[in-house]
Design a protein around this motif. Sequence first.
Motif, PDB file in Angstrom:
ATOM      1  N   GLY A 143       0.813  -1.209   0.000  1.00 14.57           N
ATOM      2  CA  GLY A 143       0.000   0.000   0.000  1.00 14.57           C
ATOM      3  C   GLY A 143       0.845   1.258   0.000  1.00 14.57           C
ATOM      4  O   GLY A 143       0.371   2.338   0.372  1.00 14.57           O
ATOM      5  N   PHE A 144       2.091   1.141  -0.442  1.00 12.72           N
ATOM      6  CA  PHE A 144       3.009   2.282  -0.491  1.00 12.72           C
ATOM      7  C   PHE A 144       2.448   3.349  -1.438  1.00 12.72           C
ATOM      8  O   PHE A 144       2.054   3.062  -2.568  1.00 12.72           O
ATOM      9  N   VAL A 145       2.402   4.610  -0.955  1.00  7.32           N
ATOM     10  CA  VAL A 145       1.861   5.704  -1.775  1.00  7.32           C
ATOM     11  C   VAL A 145       2.913   6.750  -2.121  1.00  7.32           C
ATOM     12  O   VAL A 145       2.666   7.652  -2.921  1.00  7.32           O
ATOM     13  N   GLY A 146       4.095   6.637  -1.500  1.00 12.00           N
ATOM     14  CA  GLY A 146       5.153   7.586  -1.821  1.00 12.00           C
ATOM     15  C   GLY A 146       4.870   8.991  -1.336  1.00 12.00           C
ATOM     16  O   GLY A 146       5.303   9.972  -1.943  1.00 12.00           O
ATOM     17  N   ARG A 147       4.143   9.108  -0.254  1.00 10.86           N
ATOM     18  CA  ARG A 147       3.811  10.387   0.354  1.00 10.86           C
ATOM     19  C   ARG A 147       4.526  10.494   1.704  1.00 10.86           C
ATOM     20  O   ARG A 147       5.059   9.506   2.215  1.00 10.86           O
ATOM     21  N   PRO A 148       4.551  11.669   2.307  1.00  9.52           N
ATOM     22  CA  PRO A 148       5.198  11.782   3.619  1.00  9.52           C
ATOM     23  C   PRO A 148       4.675  10.783   4.643  1.00  9.52           C
ATOM     24  O   PRO A 148       5.421  10.353   5.520  1.00  9.52           O
ATOM     25  N   ILE A 149       3.402  10.381   4.519  1.00  9.03           N
ATOM     26  CA  ILE A 149       2.826   9.444   5.470  1.00  9.03           C
ATOM     27  C   ILE A 149       3.637   8.156   5.579  1.00  9.03           C
ATOM     28  O   ILE A 149       3.810   7.605   6.674  1.00  9.03           O
ATOM     29  N   ASP A 150       4.192   7.662   4.448  1.00  6.46           N
ATOM     30  CA  ASP A 150       4.986   6.440   4.526  1.00  6.46           C
ATOM     31  C   ASP A 150       6.475   6.670   4.245  1.00  6.46           C
ATOM     32  O   ASP A 150       7.311   5.863   4.650  1.00  6.46           O
ATOM     33  N   ILE A 151       6.808   7.757   3.591  1.00  4.22           N
ATOM     34  CA  ILE A 151       8.221   8.046   3.315  1.00  4.22           C
ATOM     35  C   ILE A 151       8.986   8.292   4.614  1.00  4.22           C
ATOM     36  O   ILE A 151      10.130   7.852   4.771  1.00  4.22           O
ATOM     37  N   ASP A 152       8.365   8.988   5.579  1.00  3.17           N
ATOM     38  CA  ASP A 152       9.005   9.231   6.882  1.00  3.17           C
ATOM     39  C   ASP A 152       9.571   7.943   7.464  1.00  3.17           C
ATOM     40  O   ASP A 152      10.753   7.842   7.799  1.00  3.17           O
ATOM     41  N   LEU A 153       8.695   6.964   7.595  1.00  2.00           N
ATOM     42  CA  LEU A 153       9.071   5.711   8.244  1.00  2.00           C
ATOM     43  C   LEU A 153      10.020   4.899   7.380  1.00  2.00           C
ATOM     44  O   LEU A 153      10.960   4.279   7.892  1.00  2.00           O
ATOM     45  N   THR A 154       9.808   4.908   6.064  1.00  2.00           N
ATOM     46  CA  THR A 154      10.664   4.135   5.161  1.00  2.00           C
ATOM     47  C   THR A 154      12.104   4.617   5.217  1.00  2.00           C
ATOM     48  O   THR A 154      13.050   3.819   5.258  1.00  2.00           O
ATOM     49  N   ARG A 198       0.122  -0.496  -4.271  1.00  2.00           N
ATOM     50  CA  ARG A 198      -1.290  -0.643  -4.636  1.00  2.00           C
ATOM     51  C   ARG A 198      -2.126  -0.757  -3.369  1.00  2.00           C
ATOM     52  O   ARG A 198      -1.636  -1.173  -2.321  1.00  2.00           O
ATOM     53  N   CYS A 199      -3.387  -0.406  -3.488  1.00  2.00           N
ATOM     54  CA  CYS A 199      -4.300  -0.448  -2.345  1.00  2.00           C
ATOM     55  C   CYS A 199      -4.409  -1.873  -1.810  1.00  2.00           C
ATOM     56  O   CYS A 199      -4.772  -2.785  -2.557  1.00  2.00           O
ATOM     57  N   PRO A 200      -4.131  -2.117  -0.519  1.00  2.00           N
ATOM     58  CA  PRO A 200      -4.197  -3.474   0.031  1.00  2.00           C
ATOM     59  C   PRO A 200      -5.555  -4.130  -0.149  1.00  2.00           C
ATOM     60  O   PRO A 200      -5.646  -5.344  -0.376  1.00  2.00           O
ATOM     61  N   ALA A 201      -6.632  -3.337  -0.054  1.00  2.00           N
ATOM     62  CA  ALA A 201      -7.982  -3.902  -0.156  1.00  2.00           C
ATOM     63  C   ALA A 201      -8.283  -4.426  -1.554  1.00  2.00           C
ATOM     64  O   ALA A 201      -9.171  -5.255  -1.732  1.00  2.00           O
ATOM     65  N   LEU A 202      -7.524  -3.944  -2.553  1.00  2.00           N
ATOM     66  CA  LEU A 202      -7.785  -4.340  -3.936  1.00  2.00           C
ATOM     67  C   LEU A 202      -6.847  -5.421  -4.446  1.00  2.00           C
ATOM     68  O   LEU A 202      -7.034  -5.929  -5.550  1.00  2.00           O
ATOM     69  N   LEU A 203      -5.841  -5.759  -3.658  1.00  2.00           N
ATOM     70  CA  LEU A 203      -4.890  -6.781  -4.094  1.00  2.00           C
ATOM     71  C   LEU A 203      -5.601  -8.100  -4.357  1.00  2.00           C
ATOM     72  O   LEU A 203      -6.390  -8.582  -3.545  1.00  2.00           O
ATOM     73  N   GLY A 204      -5.325  -8.684  -5.512  1.00  2.00           N
ATOM     74  CA  GLY A 204      -5.927  -9.952  -5.870  1.00  2.00           C
ATOM     75  C   GLY A 204      -7.314  -9.849  -6.459  1.00  2.00           C
ATOM     76  O   GLY A 204      -7.947 -10.862  -6.751  1.00  2.00           O
ATOM     77  N   THR A 205      -7.807  -8.614  -6.650  1.00  2.00           N
ATOM     78  CA  THR A 205      -9.138  -8.409  -7.243  1.00  2.00           C
ATOM     79  C   THR A 205      -8.985  -7.851  -8.658  1.00  2.00           C
ATOM     80  O   THR A 205      -7.906  -7.397  -9.046  1.00  2.00           O
ATOM     81  N   PRO A 206     -10.064  -7.860  -9.446  1.00  2.00           N
ATOM     82  CA  PRO A 206      -9.990  -7.288 -10.801  1.00  2.00           C
ATOM     83  C   PRO A 206      -9.688  -5.790 -10.815  1.00  2.00           C
ATOM     84  O   PRO A 206      -9.344  -5.248 -11.859  1.00  2.00           O
ATOM     85  N   TRP A 207      -9.821  -5.120  -9.654  1.00  2.00           N
ATOM     86  CA  TRP A 207      -9.623  -3.672  -9.596  1.00  2.00           C
ATOM     87  C   TRP A 207      -8.231  -3.291  -9.077  1.00  2.00           C
ATOM     88  O   TRP A 207      -7.965  -2.145  -8.782  1.00  2.00           O
ATOM     89  N   GLU A 208      -7.355  -4.282  -8.971  1.00  2.00           N
ATOM     90  CA  GLU A 208      -6.047  -4.066  -8.365  1.00  2.00           C
ATOM     91  C   GLU A 208      -5.262  -2.941  -9.029  1.00  2.00           C
ATOM     92  O   GLU A 208      -4.585  -2.164  -8.363  1.00  2.00           O
ATOM     93  N   PHE A 209      -5.343  -2.834 -10.354  1.00  2.00           N
ATOM     94  CA  PHE A 209      -4.527  -1.859 -11.084  1.00  2.00           C
ATOM     95  C   PHE A 209      -5.364  -0.686 -11.618  1.00  2.00           C
ATOM     96  O   PHE A 209      -4.954   0.015 -12.543  1.00  2.00           O
ATOM     97  N   ASN A 210      -6.529  -0.461 -11.039  1.00  2.00           N
ATOM     98  CA  ASN A 210      -7.400   0.608 -11.515  1.00  2.00           C
ATOM     99  C   ASN A 210      -6.819   2.001 -11.276  1.00  2.00           C
ATOM    100  O   ASN A 210      -6.979   2.899 -12.086  1.00  2.00           O
ATOM    101  N   GLN A 211      -6.156   2.187 -10.164  1.00  2.00           N
ATOM    102  CA  GLN A 211      -5.636   3.496  -9.798  1.00  2.00           C
ATOM    103  C   GLN A 211      -4.264   3.714 -10.428  1.00  2.00           C
ATOM    104  O   GLN A 211      -3.252   3.842  -9.750  1.00  2.00           O
TER     105      GLN A 211
END
Length: 367
Positions: free
Chosen positions: A298-309, A327-340
Amino acid sequence: MKHERKKFIKRVNRILKLLRGSNLDGFRVCFEFNNTFKDLIDGWVDYAISKGVKRLELDFSPTWACEGAKCYTFPHDRFTSVKTSVGVSCIKSLTSLTLLYVHVTRELLEHFLSNCPLLERLYVSQSRDLVKLKIWGSSLRLKYLHITQCIYFKSIEIYAPNLESFGLVGGIKETHVNYAPRLLDLHIGGPKPVQYAICPLSNYLSQLQSLVLNTYISPYQKLELPKIQTLTNLRHLKVRVLASDEESLIGLIPLIKAAPFLQKFTLVLSWSEPMIDRELRKVMKGPNKHLKEVEIIGFVGRPIDIDLTIYLLESAIKLEKIVIAPRCPALLGTPWEFNQIEKNERAIKAAKQLKKILPRGAKLLIQ
């Protein structure tokens, strides 16, 4: 769904008619059912129990189309009465019981625990009828106990000499762990998981090898976890968190530092907008000599996760690899995984920038 359900029911009934053996090793039904089909499912359960089934799993998780439907209610009287053909004597072979989106009572579960001497695994999720539970007995063989998302579940009391894996996710208010000397794996979550679950387990934290923490950060609140004792044996720490750009995940650092021999850290981030531009927050870094693998889902490359990374990459001096799934964790393994696509591409670009600060010999894998 109605068409597929009819096909599924016919298929199951046909298979059950073909079975000729006197014993049944496992019986698993994984499909969307609710209490409308109670008589049908009761018959399936009766059949499985009458065959001395060892592993029974009912997974009736709904699709979006039927989320509000009333869940199936497990046939309580069939198994607590000695007068029925599938009474106490027929459940003694049970070693594993898994119930998802199945209403089940405290009385029934405690009845199974008392009358199933071989029961080693109990997993209950999304039951509205479960409020309290007492797991108690010096002869219990129970090794795996997980109670998740039972919205009215308030308290649990445990005396389980063989318990190795314990999961408690939801709005729990009271946790009393009197005896669990073999506990190695803990999965907790809820509004205040540390206060209501970790603290009552303080006598057993030093022996944990794996810890999964589910939490969320309310808007404009800092993630602050109470100080806990050193997690001497912890090797894998997994944190699932719901947050947005206003917050920071550096509040997890004290928990990471509390596990001096941690080898793997996994972050599963469910991130919500709006996007707010802010500067990265830096913290005092100290060398982490044992952390070898970092995984960020669920990495988004924003300060929210870059800080900790950045903190992890600069402190883990013996890191071997970091795995990033943008990718969004909730969408992993679903047909919508790569929608965003746009968000994913932005996150991939940010992940590639991390190569600049990778410890020597470490690999960056973007999945």
